[in-house]
Design a protein around this motif. Sequence first.
Motif, PDB file in Angstrom:
ATOM      1  N   GLY A   1      15.307   2.027  -3.420  1.00  0.00           N
ATOM      2  CA  GLY A   1      15.651   3.252  -2.705  1.00  0.00           C
ATOM      3  C   GLY A   1      16.173   4.362  -3.591  1.00  0.00           C
TER       4      GLY A   1
ATOM      5  N   MET B   1      16.213   7.949  -2.437  1.00  0.00           N
ATOM      6  CA  MET B   1      17.073   8.211  -1.293  1.00  0.00           C
ATOM      7  C   MET B   1      18.529   8.460  -1.705  1.00  0.00           C
ATOM      8  SD  MET B   1      16.843   8.525   2.019  1.00  0.00           S
ATOM      9  CE  MET B   1      15.508   7.607   2.775  1.00  0.00           C
TER      10      MET B   1
ATOM     11  N   THR C   1      21.787   6.041  -0.799  1.00  0.00           N
ATOM     12  CA  THR C   1      21.629   4.632  -1.151  1.00  0.00           C
ATOM     13  C   THR C   1      22.585   4.175  -2.251  1.00  0.00           C
ATOM     14  OG1 THR C   1      19.745   5.342  -2.500  1.00  0.00           O
ATOM     15  CG2 THR C   1      19.249   4.348  -0.366  1.00  0.00           C
TER      16      THR C   1
ATOM     17  N   LYS D   1      18.425   0.834   1.312  1.00  0.00           N
ATOM     18  CA  LYS D   1      17.559   1.754   2.056  1.00  0.00           C
ATOM     19  C   LYS D   1      17.207   1.270   3.463  1.00  0.00           C
ATOM     20  CE  LYS D   1      13.328   4.469   1.738  1.00  0.00           C
ATOM     21  NZ  LYS D   1      12.078   4.728   1.012  1.00  0.00           N
TER      22      LYS D   1
ATOM     23  N   ASP E   1      10.789   0.536   5.172  1.00  0.00           N
ATOM     24  CA  ASP E   1      11.139   1.965   5.097  1.00  0.00           C
ATOM     25  C   ASP E   1      10.114   2.848   5.802  1.00  0.00           C
ATOM     26  OD1 ASP E   1       9.123   1.542   3.293  1.00  0.00           O
ATOM     27  OD2 ASP E   1      10.072   2.604   1.635  1.00  0.00           O
TER      28      ASP E   1
END
Length: 252
Positions: A15, A18, A22, A27, A110
């Motif tokens: 992740g 992100m 994260t 994630k 995800d």
Amino acid sequence: MMTIKTAMILAAGLGTRMRPITETRPKPLVEVAGKPLIAYSLEALNRLGIERVVVNVHYLAPMLVDWLAAWPGPEIRVVDETAALLDSGGGIVNALPDLGADPFLVLNADTFWLEEPGAQRDNLSMMADRFDPESMDMQLMTARLDQATGHTGGGDFTYEADGRLARYKGAGDAVIYAGAIILHPRIFDGITEKKFSLNRCFDAAAGAGRLFGTPMRGHWLTVGTPEAIGEAEAARSAYLGEPLSGSSGAGR
């Protein structure tokens, strides 16, 4: 309709795109519309009546393991990849003892999708209905580009007349691999590497004429960056005709 009893959710990614969200959570636990991403996958599997779900974990694994332990529903088995990431294909092979020898489902943690309102059947049951282990090694759920939010690339595959998939090479109507697969584990026969991508299996199945697709109904969402959370929430509200709550998963 083929009865699918087991499924795997690929949840071991880092992740990194992100961040900073994260930095404090894996994630799959990033929330969209007040719900962790992985919950959308688990709900879809619950609708199909899956008996056992296998989830691989790596980054911030204890947090995800604790969350999964509290999930109501079918048996969840955790496969620990904290020692080394095995990529999408290797992660599945590592989990085969828990998945069994029959065809099973694989979902990405995800990505998720919104079922078409009023549809009599959901997408996974359509896939299970169409999967034929005699003629197929893999069946992918696909989305059109205009059915997707958060997708930044082009198309992945094109359909042939009989429902087979071929790699998109710039001609024809492109579709996206939408993060759901039914596969027969024989697709991994002869692979000796511990770490490898599912793309290798896609190509092998396509080359043998045994890669098929099912066009999804509804809207598909992929959430790769913090900015994509708000985009996904807005797209969800617009598609379902619901007011936007005004709260994003970014701050929690």
